[in-house]
Scaffold this motif. Sequence first.
Motif, PDB file in Angstrom:
ATOM      1  N   ARG A  72       0.839  -1.200   0.000  1.00  0.00           N
ATOM      2  CA  ARG A  72       0.000   0.000   0.000  1.00  0.00           C
ATOM      3  C   ARG A  72       0.877   1.253   0.000  1.00  0.00           C
ATOM      4  O   ARG A  72       1.924   1.301   0.654  1.00  0.00           O
ATOM      5  CB  ARG A  72      -0.908  -0.009   1.212  1.00  0.00           C
ATOM      6  CG  ARG A  72      -1.883   1.160   1.271  1.00  0.00           C
ATOM      7  CD  ARG A  72      -2.816   1.002   2.448  1.00  0.00           C
ATOM      8  NE  ARG A  72      -3.830   2.052   2.489  1.00  0.00           N
ATOM      9  CZ  ARG A  72      -4.817   2.102   3.382  1.00  0.00           C
ATOM     10  NH1 ARG A  72      -4.904   1.128   4.297  1.00  0.00           N
ATOM     11  NH2 ARG A  72      -5.691   3.082   3.357  1.00  0.00           N
ATOM     12  N   LEU A  73       0.452   2.257  -0.745  1.00  0.00           N
ATOM     13  CA  LEU A  73       1.240   3.488  -0.860  1.00  0.00           C
ATOM     14  C   LEU A  73       0.310   4.683  -0.769  1.00  0.00           C
ATOM     15  O   LEU A  73      -0.760   4.709  -1.379  1.00  0.00           O
ATOM     16  CB  LEU A  73       1.986   3.510  -2.203  1.00  0.00           C
ATOM     17  CG  LEU A  73       2.800   4.766  -2.524  1.00  0.00           C
ATOM     18  CD1 LEU A  73       3.942   4.929  -1.540  1.00  0.00           C
ATOM     19  CD2 LEU A  73       3.331   4.699  -3.951  1.00  0.00           C
ATOM     20  N   LYS A  74       0.734   5.689   0.023  1.00  0.00           N
ATOM     21  CA  LYS A  74       0.003   6.946   0.131  1.00  0.00           C
ATOM     22  C   LYS A  74       0.939   8.093  -0.218  1.00  0.00           C
ATOM     23  O   LYS A  74       2.133   8.043   0.092  1.00  0.00           O
ATOM     24  CB  LYS A  74      -0.552   7.152   1.542  1.00  0.00           C
ATOM     25  CG  LYS A  74      -1.664   6.208   1.939  1.00  0.00           C
ATOM     26  CD  LYS A  74      -2.184   6.563   3.331  1.00  0.00           C
ATOM     27  CE  LYS A  74      -3.329   5.658   3.742  1.00  0.00           C
ATOM     28  NZ  LYS A  74      -3.866   6.024   5.088  1.00  0.00           N
ATOM     29  N   ARG A  75       0.376   9.137  -0.833  1.00  0.00           N
ATOM     30  CA  ARG A  75       1.186  10.311  -1.165  1.00  0.00           C
ATOM     31  C   ARG A  75       0.284  11.547  -1.134  1.00  0.00           C
ATOM     32  O   ARG A  75      -0.819  11.532  -1.676  1.00  0.00           O
ATOM     33  CB  ARG A  75       1.830  10.154  -2.539  1.00  0.00           C
ATOM     34  CG  ARG A  75       2.785  11.264  -2.916  1.00  0.00           C
ATOM     35  CD  ARG A  75       3.606  10.852  -4.116  1.00  0.00           C
ATOM     36  NE  ARG A  75       4.514   9.772  -3.768  1.00  0.00           N
ATOM     37  CZ  ARG A  75       5.061   8.939  -4.646  1.00  0.00           C
ATOM     38  NH1 ARG A  75       4.775   9.055  -5.926  1.00  0.00           N
ATOM     39  NH2 ARG A  75       5.885   7.992  -4.252  1.00  0.00           N
ATOM     40  N   THR A  76       0.774  12.605  -0.479  1.00  0.00           N
ATOM     41  CA  THR A  76       0.035  13.857  -0.394  1.00  0.00           C
ATOM     42  C   THR A  76       0.569  14.849  -1.412  1.00  0.00           C
ATOM     43  O   THR A  76       1.785  14.972  -1.594  1.00  0.00           O
ATOM     44  CB  THR A  76       0.131  14.459   1.018  1.00  0.00           C
ATOM     45  OG1 THR A  76      -0.450  13.551   1.963  1.00  0.00           O
ATOM     46  CG2 THR A  76      -0.611  15.786   1.099  1.00  0.00           C
ATOM     47  N   TYR A  77      -0.350  15.560  -2.066  1.00  0.00           N
ATOM     48  CA  TYR A  77       0.003  16.547  -3.082  1.00  0.00           C
ATOM     49  C   TYR A  77      -0.488  17.921  -2.641  1.00  0.00           C
ATOM     50  O   TYR A  77      -1.622  18.068  -2.154  1.00  0.00           O
ATOM     51  CB  TYR A  77      -0.640  16.189  -4.424  1.00  0.00           C
ATOM     52  CG  TYR A  77      -0.078  14.949  -5.066  1.00  0.00           C
ATOM     53  CD1 TYR A  77       0.872  15.032  -6.083  1.00  0.00           C
ATOM     54  CD2 TYR A  77      -0.498  13.684  -4.655  1.00  0.00           C
ATOM     55  CE1 TYR A  77       1.379  13.889  -6.682  1.00  0.00           C
ATOM     56  CE2 TYR A  77       0.011  12.536  -5.247  1.00  0.00           C
ATOM     57  CZ  TYR A  77       0.947  12.648  -6.255  1.00  0.00           C
ATOM     58  OH  TYR A  77       1.457  11.521  -6.842  1.00  0.00           O
ATOM     59  N   MET A  78       0.359  18.922  -2.812  1.00  0.00           N
ATOM     60  CA  MET A  78      -0.017  20.309  -2.570  1.00  0.00           C
ATOM     61  C   MET A  78       0.147  21.084  -3.873  1.00  0.00           C
ATOM     62  O   MET A  78       1.231  21.102  -4.444  1.00  0.00           O
ATOM     63  CB  MET A  78       0.846  20.943  -1.464  1.00  0.00           C
ATOM     64  CG  MET A  78       0.536  22.433  -1.229  1.00  0.00           C
ATOM     65  SD  MET A  78       1.569  23.176   0.057  1.00  0.00           S
ATOM     66  CE  MET A  78       0.888  22.375   1.514  1.00  0.00           C
TER      67      MET A  78
END
Length: 520
Positions: free
Chosen positions: A109-115
Amino acid sequence: MLSNSIVPRSLRPGPPSTSAAPSLSGNGDSQNLDDTGRDDTYSVVNGMEHMSLSPTNDDNVALGRARTHRHSGALKAKSDAYVEYTNKTLAPEQTDFMIQSLERKADLRLKRTYMNGVALEEVLGSAPVLTVGLKFLPGADKPQVSRTEQLDMEGKEADQRDALWRVDTAGSLLTQYSVSPDLQIVRTDQTPRIMARAKNQHERDGEYLDQRKLLARSVARKQNPDTVTIDSERVTIVNDLRKGSWDIRGLLVEVDWSSLWDLIVNYRNIIAGGGPDMTFEETKSLLETMIEDARRLCIRSPILFRMPTRASIINSENTRYGINHGQFFKTLVTSKGIKEIISHSAAYYNSLDTGSANVVQQYIRPRFLQMIVLLLSLLNNEDLAEIKVFLEATYKLKADRRDVELLILKVVPLLSINPQVFLKALVPAIDGFPLECDNIDMEEAHSHTWNIIIKRILADGYLLPGTVEDLGRKSLSWIIKWPEDGFSSTLIFDNLQYAGRLRAINDIPPVEVHPGSDCT
């Protein structure tokens, strides 16, 4: 792919290891080679037989054969020694790396936050998590495209690829590419618009949290505006984007980078030239180049010229064309960007009314309209609707979706793997609803469906002419009959005519580049 510096030569692709063995002469001097790269005494070893390419006579044949066997044995011995030396000197960690690279790792599982559309190093718990739907159409080669059509017929689920591909590709949907009035590509972050759409869903997911947690998330969100998180477990690759509830969804069509890019750039160049600023010869040369670009696109991006692809493009949102890098899908151009390029073409097209009318009418205008139709085939419903009035006023083309699809059928060569797939894709493209699958494999059902289609387009003012052989039957003799082998391409629509007010379709010839041809 493994580096050749790690893989032993005996395991590398390419010529056999015998070609890499040290020179028999013991030095690195090169020999005189002919046009084929071989020297005059080059020997071809095939199993136990040998053929000398150098001139010889009967007296030397026996001696030559004896020397050949000794030569072959010595070469093989040296080659075996060279391979053994290479394998023995290979570091153990390099061997472990080779084996590990062949192992299929677990899809973690992979999570990534984008701004503002840019990935952050850390995952912010306050950022809303988007639910993303993707449809990926691989189109690198014809066999792969045919396999995709076959899988669609069988109703199999889409390949989910890996977590990294899903997250990085979904993250790229946060950025939109538009075209400015000076025909420059502009990158725009659309995170705020997506957040507005996803906010309600995010709050519904957290409606059972206590008020303290909701307040903490609200405060953190204010400190980090325009941030969203992509979670691989909430990114799904599907066959039909209309099924499911998505915060953001996108159609990803794999194309040949160079041919599509060349076509768009040349189109931009010709409309940026301003008509009268270019001579007829310059315009003619550029149009011929664009036809060549279209031909290469047709051969190298077969997915664009498949009948089943039409329904996917028509009903899609956030339609993107690009290349699959392996780790993610890289966008080259979007449906919205192509729409804006088309909308900037009015000045050039209107300028074609001046100058030498005969030359313009007979050569430039039809070919320019061919390129317009090719680009229109890449637009989804939303983007096409935004330029409907423009198309009808400028090009005298009926621009409702149904009419544009009939125009595409006439001008753009589309194929399918068999008549069943062709007919099943033709109905939703023209009428907007799927064809019932009951008895669709029966010839009578095919013929009945085909007759209904032709009747419906006739009611709208479209006539599909044919030869006596095509039309010869007792009932419905004015309708081209469905042949025993069926139709699997749009060649049958090459002579389609329209009898209504906006009839520019009648002046546009089919693009004579067919995906099934042998041209390269």
